[in-house]
Design an enzyme around this catalytic site. Structure first.
Site, PDB file in Angstrom:
ATOM      1  N   GLU A   1      71.825 -10.874 -24.082  1.00 39.20           N
ATOM      2  CA  GLU A   1      72.749 -10.658 -25.201  1.00 39.20           C
ATOM      3  C   GLU A   1      71.885 -10.278 -26.383  1.00 39.20           C
ATOM      4  O   GLU A   1      71.201 -11.122 -26.951  1.00 39.20           O
ATOM      5  CB  GLU A   1      73.548 -11.946 -25.436  1.00 39.20           C
ATOM      6  CG  GLU A   1      74.832 -11.683 -26.196  1.00 39.20           C
ATOM      7  CD  GLU A   1      74.629 -11.819 -27.674  1.00 39.20           C
ATOM      8  OE1 GLU A   1      74.357 -10.776 -28.319  1.00 39.20           O
ATOM      9  OE2 GLU A   1      74.733 -12.922 -28.179  1.00 39.20           O
TER      10      GLU A   1
ATOM     11  N   CYS B   1      75.119 -11.378 -34.492  1.00 40.94           N
ATOM     12  CA  CYS B   1      75.130 -10.154 -33.678  1.00 40.94           C
ATOM     13  C   CYS B   1      76.514  -9.510 -33.672  1.00 40.94           C
ATOM     14  O   CYS B   1      76.631  -8.310 -33.544  1.00 40.94           O
ATOM     15  CB  CYS B   1      74.653 -10.456 -32.265  1.00 40.94           C
ATOM     16  SG  CYS B   1      75.430 -11.898 -31.548  1.00 40.94           S
TER      17      CYS B   1
END
Ligand code: NDP
Length: 458
Positions: A232, A266
């Protein structure tokens, strides 16, 4: 050599330093993980659920102290840090409640495969290395650890070197909750030692959340060892606004999303792509919302935006803003660091961003929004997808056709329509393109570190 230390971003003071583990200690801990796994893999699911629920209780009961630790180590506001601890408690409860269902044998069509019995069984892989970042220092770990431990895997955590107290707390959390010694261990090591751990045959898989270079390095080593990974990585999420949208709600969510975690998430919306039909109004509302956010001591109740994580983190943001301004971008608000100790940077909106600017292509890990104007939904999609990233995305519209268009065409792991991108234990989380691969959360996140075993019997 990496320094493993707590440095308070609000003051710049080094509060505590830690010694890295020796190679012998690393080996000993990997050994303990492997031994624990041998027994833990067959523990009763009900017992695991009891321990996981106990971990949830600790997270809830101690949310305020835990929150203060997070704020001291990485600068998020205390209220956000307490919220993070509570969110982790929920995820622990979710996996405690759903593991039996997610791990149940899945029967196959026996007739079609010509068997007396045929089914899919989910079994754990073994010790999994988790390389984790500082931005959501509890949540990023829990979203791996809760499904991982419930599935019967054991965890080895290599956390960011700037959150050692949180890293040690996590090991302690699972031990106090009742999990066997060795089910979840923290390795206080710098990133240079990751290869040693990952190549160890007793370590079976890895998950990494962080930057692209870190992800590429871990994936390359894991590939060489033929070990599965989930990555990720970063994101530069688009936030599309169309004229039919509730502009006030969109502008509020835009500011909240961009400044979430002091701008260091993010899945923060980073590129705001607005139809010309509503661009002036959205810009006015968005800039007003960004200006209204209070920058200050993250421990204060009324602070919305605390400092960035490090001096380097702020320098990186300033460099991207300077590059854009140098190439003709306009600063609509913010853009100047305040004159005070700590690594503060104000909520900033940049207009007239063009494709030759670094900000267009790179992730800005701070509270800086880039604003674009487009003609229609098709152009919005083209611009939204004109990035190497593909983590989350947002679209604001009341038009059913546009909603379908964005859901289908936005090249991202998630599309949130008329709401802010966030993560839920109930929904898969992850990206496409250079944002990584694999999925965390939901049943999918649990199965990512399972041997999905076909059993066929005549
Ligand atoms: P990093 O990717 O460097 O750090 C994340 C984790 O990976 C840390 O535990 C780090 O350890 C480790 N790591 C770093 N390099 C390697 C490597 N080569 N091999 C193995 N492990 C490694 O993130 P930073 O904290 O430096 O942040 C840099 C940028 O990354 C940010 O500006 C942002 O763009 C992005 N990022 C994205 C995140 C996300 O949520 N997607 C989270 C954090 C960062 P150590 O601390 O010891 O170096």
């Amino acid at each position: 050599m990496t320094t493993i230390a707590t440095t308070n971003p609000a003051t710049g003071d080094v509060e505590k330093t830690f010694d890295a583990l020796t190679d012998e200690e690393i080996d000993r801990r990997i050994g303990r993980a492997a031994e624990t796994f041998a027994a833990y893999r067959t523990t009763d699911l009900g017992r695991r659920a009891e321990w996981m629920n106990a971990a949830a209780r600790i997270l809830d009961d101690e949310a305020e102290q835990i929150g203060a630790m997070l704020t001291t180590e990485m600068g998020k506001t205390l209220k956000a840090a307490i919220g993070e601890a509570r969110k982790c408690a929920k995820a622990c409860r979710y996996y405690a409640a759903h593991a039996a269902e997610f791990l149940a044998d899945r029967p196959a069509d026996r007739e079609a495969v010509g068997a007396r019995d045929a089914y899919v069984r989910y079994q754990p892989l073994g010790p999994v290395l988790a390389v984790m970042p500082w931005n959501f220092p509890l949540w990023q770990v829990i979203r791996f650890a809760a499904p991982g431990l419930m599935a019967g895997n054991v965890g080895l955590l290599k956390h960011s070197s700037n959150v050692p107290q949180t890293a040690l707390f996590l090991e302690d959390l699972f031990r106090r909750a009742g999990f066997p010694e060795g089910a979840f261990q923290t390795l206080l090591i710098g990133s240079a030692k990751v290869e040693r751990v990952l190549r160890d045959p007793r370590v079976k898989a890895a998950t990494l959340t962080g930057s692209e270079p870190a992800g590429r390095s871990v994936a390359a080593i894991a590939g060489d060892e033929v070990k599965p990974t989930v990555l990720e990585l970063g994101g530069s999420d688009p936030f599309v606004v169309m004229p039919s949208a509730d502009l006030a709600a969109a502008a509020e969510a835009a500011a909240t999303s961009r400044c979430l975690n002091n701008g260091q998430s993010c899945i923060s919306a980073k590129r705001f792509i607005v139809d010309r039909g509503c661009a002036d109004e959205f810009e006015r509302l968005f800039v007003a919302n960004m200006r209204a956010l209070k920058v200050g001591d993250p421990m204060d109740e009324d602070t919305d935006v605390g400092p960035l994580v490090s001096e380097q983190g702020r320098a990186d943001v300033e460099e991207l803003v300077a590059d854009a301004v140098g190439k003709g971008a306009t600063v609509l608000c913010g853009g100047e660091r305040p004159d005070r100790p700590g690594w503060y940077y104000p909520p900033t909106v940049i207009g007239d961003v063009t494709r030759d600017m670094r900000m267009f292509h790179e992730e800005v890990f701070g509270p800086v929004a880039s604003l674009f104007r487009v003609d229609g939904a098709e152009e919005a999609v083209e611009l939204a997808n004109a990035t190497g990233f593909g983590l989350g995305s947002n679209a604001w519209t009341r038009d059913a056709g546009e909603r379908e268009l964005f859901a289908r065409e936005l090249d991202a792991g998630q599309v949130f329509v008329n709401g802010m991108t966030t993560s839920y234990p109930e929904l898969p989380f992850g990206g496409v393109k250079r944002s990584g691969y694999g999925r965390e959360l939901s049943a999918q996140g649990m199965h990512a570190f399972c041997n999905v075993k076909t059993v066929w019997a005549a």
